[in-house]
Scaffold this motif. Structure first.
Motif, PDB file in Angstrom:
ATOM      1  N   PHE A 100      17.792  23.795  41.019  1.00 28.42           N
ATOM      2  CA  PHE A 100      18.781  24.529  41.790  1.00 28.42           C
ATOM      3  C   PHE A 100      19.045  23.700  43.045  1.00 28.42           C
ATOM      4  CE2 PHE A 100      16.444  27.836  39.551  1.00 28.42           C
ATOM      5  CZ  PHE A 100      17.419  28.730  39.153  1.00 28.42           C
ATOM      6  N   LYS A 101      20.296  23.483  43.414  1.00 28.58           N
ATOM      7  CA  LYS A 101      20.644  22.723  44.611  1.00 28.58           C
ATOM      8  C   LYS A 101      21.497  23.612  45.508  1.00 28.58           C
ATOM      9  CE  LYS A 101      21.228  18.760  46.913  1.00 28.58           C
ATOM     10  NZ  LYS A 101      20.256  18.370  47.857  1.00 28.58           N
ATOM     11  N   GLN A 102      20.974  23.906  46.699  1.00 32.81           N
ATOM     12  CA  GLN A 102      21.700  24.734  47.645  1.00 32.81           C
ATOM     13  C   GLN A 102      22.891  23.974  48.200  1.00 32.81           C
ATOM     14  OE1 GLN A 102      19.362  25.960  51.012  1.00 32.81           O
ATOM     15  NE2 GLN A 102      20.835  27.504  51.661  1.00 32.81           N
ATOM     16  N   LYS A 103      24.025  24.661  48.323  1.00 31.56           N
ATOM     17  CA  LYS A 103      25.250  24.086  48.874  1.00 31.56           C
ATOM     18  C   LYS A 103      25.576  24.779  50.187  1.00 31.56           C
ATOM     19  CE  LYS A 103      26.706  21.342  45.594  1.00 31.56           C
ATOM     20  NZ  LYS A 103      26.722  19.917  45.813  1.00 31.56           N
ATOM     21  N   PHE A 104      26.133  24.034  51.117  1.00 32.16           N
ATOM     22  CA  PHE A 104      26.522  24.641  52.383  1.00 32.16           C
ATOM     23  C   PHE A 104      27.812  25.414  52.189  1.00 32.16           C
ATOM     24  CE2 PHE A 104      28.900  24.642  56.370  1.00 32.16           C
ATOM     25  CZ  PHE A 104      27.993  25.318  57.167  1.00 32.16           C
ATOM     26  N   LYS A 105      27.768  26.715  52.483  1.00 34.54           N
ATOM     27  CA  LYS A 105      28.951  27.570  52.443  1.00 34.54           C
ATOM     28  C   LYS A 105      28.856  28.514  53.630  1.00 34.54           C
ATOM     29  CE  LYS A 105      31.493  28.189  49.149  1.00 34.54           C
ATOM     30  NZ  LYS A 105      32.845  27.760  48.894  1.00 34.54           N
ATOM     31  N   LEU A 106      29.823  28.449  54.526  1.00 35.44           N
ATOM     32  CA  LEU A 106      29.828  29.318  55.686  1.00 35.44           C
ATOM     33  C   LEU A 106      29.996  30.771  55.247  1.00 35.44           C
ATOM     34  CD1 LEU A 106      29.641  29.015  58.746  1.00 35.44           C
ATOM     35  CD2 LEU A 106      32.134  28.990  58.813  1.00 35.44           C
ATOM     36  N   TRP A 107      29.147  31.650  55.741  1.00 31.16           N
ATOM     37  CA  TRP A 107      29.168  33.094  55.471  1.00 31.16           C
ATOM     38  C   TRP A 107      28.850  33.473  54.037  1.00 31.16           C
ATOM     39  CZ3 TRP A 107      28.743  34.681  60.076  1.00 31.16           C
ATOM     40  CH2 TRP A 107      29.485  34.144  61.092  1.00 31.16           C
ATOM     41  N   SER A 108      28.331  32.565  53.258  1.00 32.93           N
ATOM     42  CA  SER A 108      27.968  32.925  51.888  1.00 32.93           C
ATOM     43  C   SER A 108      26.844  32.020  51.411  1.00 32.93           C
ATOM     44  CB  SER A 108      29.178  32.805  50.955  1.00 32.93           C
ATOM     45  OG  SER A 108      29.574  31.464  50.823  1.00 32.93           O
ATOM     46  N   GLY A 109      26.266  32.384  50.287  1.00 33.34           N
ATOM     47  CA  GLY A 109      25.220  31.574  49.693  1.00 33.34           C
ATOM     48  C   GLY A 109      25.712  30.966  48.395  1.00 33.34           C
ATOM     49  N   LYS A 110      25.340  29.720  48.153  1.00 34.74           N
ATOM     50  CA  LYS A 110      25.745  29.085  46.904  1.00 34.74           C
ATOM     51  C   LYS A 110      24.676  28.101  46.463  1.00 34.74           C
ATOM     52  CE  LYS A 110      29.126  26.387  44.455  1.00 34.74           C
ATOM     53  NZ  LYS A 110      30.120  25.354  44.481  1.00 34.74           N
ATOM     54  N   PHE A 111      24.376  28.144  45.165  1.00 35.41           N
ATOM     55  CA  PHE A 111      23.489  27.181  44.533  1.00 35.41           C
ATOM     56  C   PHE A 111      24.184  26.672  43.290  1.00 35.41           C
ATOM     57  CE2 PHE A 111      20.710  29.987  46.836  1.00 35.41           C
ATOM     58  CZ  PHE A 111      19.716  29.170  47.345  1.00 35.41           C
ATOM     59  N   ASP A 112      24.062  25.378  43.031  1.00 30.77           N
ATOM     60  CA  ASP A 112      24.479  24.828  41.749  1.00 30.77           C
ATOM     61  C   ASP A 112      23.219  24.601  40.939  1.00 30.77           C
ATOM     62  OD1 ASP A 112      27.174  24.868  42.316  1.00 30.77           O
ATOM     63  OD2 ASP A 112      27.215  22.813  43.065  1.00 30.77           O
ATOM     64  N   VAL A 113      23.334  24.777  39.625  1.00 29.66           N
ATOM     65  CA  VAL A 113      22.201  24.602  38.724  1.00 29.66           C
ATOM     66  C   VAL A 113      22.484  23.395  37.840  1.00 29.66           C
ATOM     67  CG1 VAL A 113      20.712  25.726  37.024  1.00 29.66           C
ATOM     68  CG2 VAL A 113      21.926  27.129  38.711  1.00 29.66           C
ATOM     69  N   PHE A 114      21.492  22.499  37.739  1.00 31.35           N
ATOM     70  CA  PHE A 114      21.637  21.269  36.971  1.00 31.35           C
ATOM     71  C   PHE A 114      20.522  21.184  35.935  1.00 31.35           C
ATOM     72  CE2 PHE A 114      23.477  20.622  41.116  1.00 31.35           C
ATOM     73  CZ  PHE A 114      24.661  19.950  40.861  1.00 31.35           C
ATOM     74  N   ASP A 115      20.803  20.516  34.812  1.00 35.46           N
ATOM     75  CA  ASP A 115      19.744  20.297  33.820  1.00 35.46           C
ATOM     76  C   ASP A 115      18.904  19.088  34.233  1.00 35.46           C
ATOM     77  OD1 ASP A 115      21.114  17.975  33.036  1.00 35.46           O
ATOM     78  OD2 ASP A 115      21.838  18.828  31.155  1.00 35.46           O
ATOM     79  N   ASN A 116      17.956  18.696  33.389  1.00 37.45           N
ATOM     80  CA  ASN A 116      17.026  17.618  33.760  1.00 37.45           C
ATOM     81  C   ASN A 116      17.695  16.247  33.855  1.00 37.45           C
ATOM     82  OD1 ASN A 116      17.391  17.312  31.037  1.00 37.45           O
ATOM     83  ND2 ASN A 116      15.257  16.926  30.583  1.00 37.45           N
ATOM     84  N   SER A 117      18.896  16.101  33.316  1.00 37.88           N
ATOM     85  CA  SER A 117      19.598  14.818  33.424  1.00 37.88           C
ATOM     86  C   SER A 117      20.571  14.800  34.600  1.00 37.88           C
ATOM     87  CB  SER A 117      20.350  14.517  32.119  1.00 37.88           C
ATOM     88  OG  SER A 117      21.423  15.429  31.952  1.00 37.88           O
ATOM     89  N   GLY A 118      20.626  15.911  35.370  1.00 41.26           N
ATOM     90  CA  GLY A 118      21.532  15.993  36.502  1.00 41.26           C
ATOM     91  C   GLY A 118      22.902  16.529  36.159  1.00 41.26           C
ATOM     92  N   LYS A 119      23.086  17.031  34.927  1.00 42.59           N
ATOM     93  CA  LYS A 119      24.379  17.586  34.518  1.00 42.59           C
ATOM     94  C   LYS A 119      24.517  19.011  35.056  1.00 42.59           C
ATOM     95  CE  LYS A 119      27.007  19.025  30.511  1.00 42.59           C
ATOM     96  NZ  LYS A 119      26.776  19.783  29.304  1.00 42.59           N
ATOM     97  N   TYR A 120      25.659  19.285  35.696  1.00 46.19           N
ATOM     98  CA  TYR A 120      25.958  20.607  36.234  1.00 46.19           C
ATOM     99  C   TYR A 120      26.066  21.605  35.093  1.00 46.19           C
ATOM    100  CZ  TYR A 120      28.949  24.370  37.984  1.00 46.19           C
ATOM    101  OH  TYR A 120      29.484  25.600  38.291  1.00 46.19           O
ATOM    102  N   ILE A 121      25.385  22.771  35.222  1.00 47.66           N
ATOM    103  CA  ILE A 121      25.480  23.779  34.159  1.00 47.66           C
ATOM    104  C   ILE A 121      25.939  25.147  34.652  1.00 47.66           C
ATOM    105  CG2 ILE A 121      23.910  22.704  32.499  1.00 47.66           C
ATOM    106  CD1 ILE A 121      21.678  24.450  33.538  1.00 47.66           C
ATOM    107  N   ALA A 122      25.769  25.448  35.944  1.00 48.66           N
ATOM    108  CA  ALA A 122      26.195  26.758  36.453  1.00 48.66           C
ATOM    109  C   ALA A 122      26.182  26.766  37.974  1.00 48.66           C
ATOM    110  CB  ALA A 122      25.287  27.855  35.925  1.00 48.66           C
ATOM    111  N   SER A 123      26.833  27.794  38.548  1.00 52.03           N
ATOM    112  CA  SER A 123      26.798  28.039  39.983  1.00 52.03           C
ATOM    113  C   SER A 123      26.393  29.476  40.238  1.00 52.03           C
ATOM    114  CB  SER A 123      28.177  27.820  40.618  1.00 52.03           C
ATOM    115  OG  SER A 123      28.448  26.453  40.737  1.00 52.03           O
ATOM    116  N   ASP A 137      29.137  29.868  34.646  1.00 53.16           N
ATOM    117  CA  ASP A 137      28.746  28.657  33.913  1.00 53.16           C
ATOM    118  C   ASP A 137      29.764  27.538  34.116  1.00 53.16           C
ATOM    119  OD1 ASP A 137      30.881  29.091  32.145  1.00 53.16           O
ATOM    120  OD2 ASP A 137      29.614  29.722  30.482  1.00 53.16           O
ATOM    121  N   ASP A 138      29.517  26.394  33.495  1.00 49.74           N
ATOM    122  CA  ASP A 138      30.375  25.214  33.692  1.00 49.74           C
ATOM    123  C   ASP A 138      31.768  25.378  33.103  1.00 49.74           C
ATOM    124  OD1 ASP A 138      29.393  25.181  31.097  1.00 49.74           O
ATOM    125  OD2 ASP A 138      29.154  23.012  31.034  1.00 49.74           O
TER     126      ASP A 138
END
Length: 195
Positions: A100-123, A137-138
């Motif tokens: 899970f990688k936290q993203k900066f978002k003013l006034w909200s929370g956001k995480f992107d989810v990546f698989d073991n190869s670094g491919k984006y799979i969900a937010s 999902d992606d």
């Protein structure tokens, strides 16, 4: 693995405890049966003591997710951080599943989810004030949501313990459902407990 995570609705409840250093959570299915437990492991007395200081926001953490038969399902860990969190996901046999990688978002929370190869799979996107999060999902499909439930005035005022209602798409594989349930803990640990 048995079909314990075949449900589409789950409740994650933070266990109450005064002066506790580590967090723990129980996971229940829609019938109220406890099907899992998440335990934060804190090695060493110094780190336990630091959990009661403002430095706790930067401390790393390690949480193990067990089923109701005490079988390890996965482990979530975050190293020491000063700003945005990256939470690693490791299987019971030690294999990296993703992060899970936290993203900066003013006034909200956001995480992107990546698989073991670094491919984006969900937010995971949400409003930290109302504690409502959607999991997309992606392909831009909504596959789940996480909502904080009101625990009552006394509990809300005097503890940091929370309860999260999690809804997931019925068609998702069990492994993905477990990951979505885990994401409620990431939200709690990073955006609430550690903010």
């Amino acid at each position: 693995m048995k079909n314990k995570f075949a449900d589409s609705v789950y409740l994650v409840t933070e266990n109450t405890g005064l002066m506790r250093a580590g967090n723990s959570y129980k996971v229940s299915d829609s019938s109220g049966s406890v099907i899992g437990l998440l335990l934060e492991e804190i090695p060493g007395l110094i780190k336990k003591m630091l959990k009661f200081t403002p430095l706790k926001t930067a401390l790393g953490f390690r949480i193990k997710f067990y089923d109701d038969e005490n079988k390890l399902l996965l482990e979530l860990s975050r190293p020491f951080t000063l700003f945005l969190s990256k939470v690693n996901i490791v299987s019971a046999d030690g294999k990296t599943l993703g992060y899970f990688k936290q993203k900066f978002k003013l006034w909200s929370g956001k995480f992107d989810v990546f698989d073991n190869s670094g491919k984006y799979i969900a937010s995971i996107k949400g409003d930290w004030r109302d504690w409502n999060f959607k999991i997309i999902d992606d392909k831009k499909n909504k596959i789940g949501e996480i909502n904080k439930k009101w625990a009552g005035l006394v509990k809300e005022m005097f503890t940091t313990d929370d309860t999260y209602l999690i809804k997931v798409d019925d068609k998702l594989p069990i492994e993905e459902k477990i990951l979505i349930v885990s994401s409620a803990i990431i939200i709690d640990m990073v955006l609430k407990e550690y903010s």
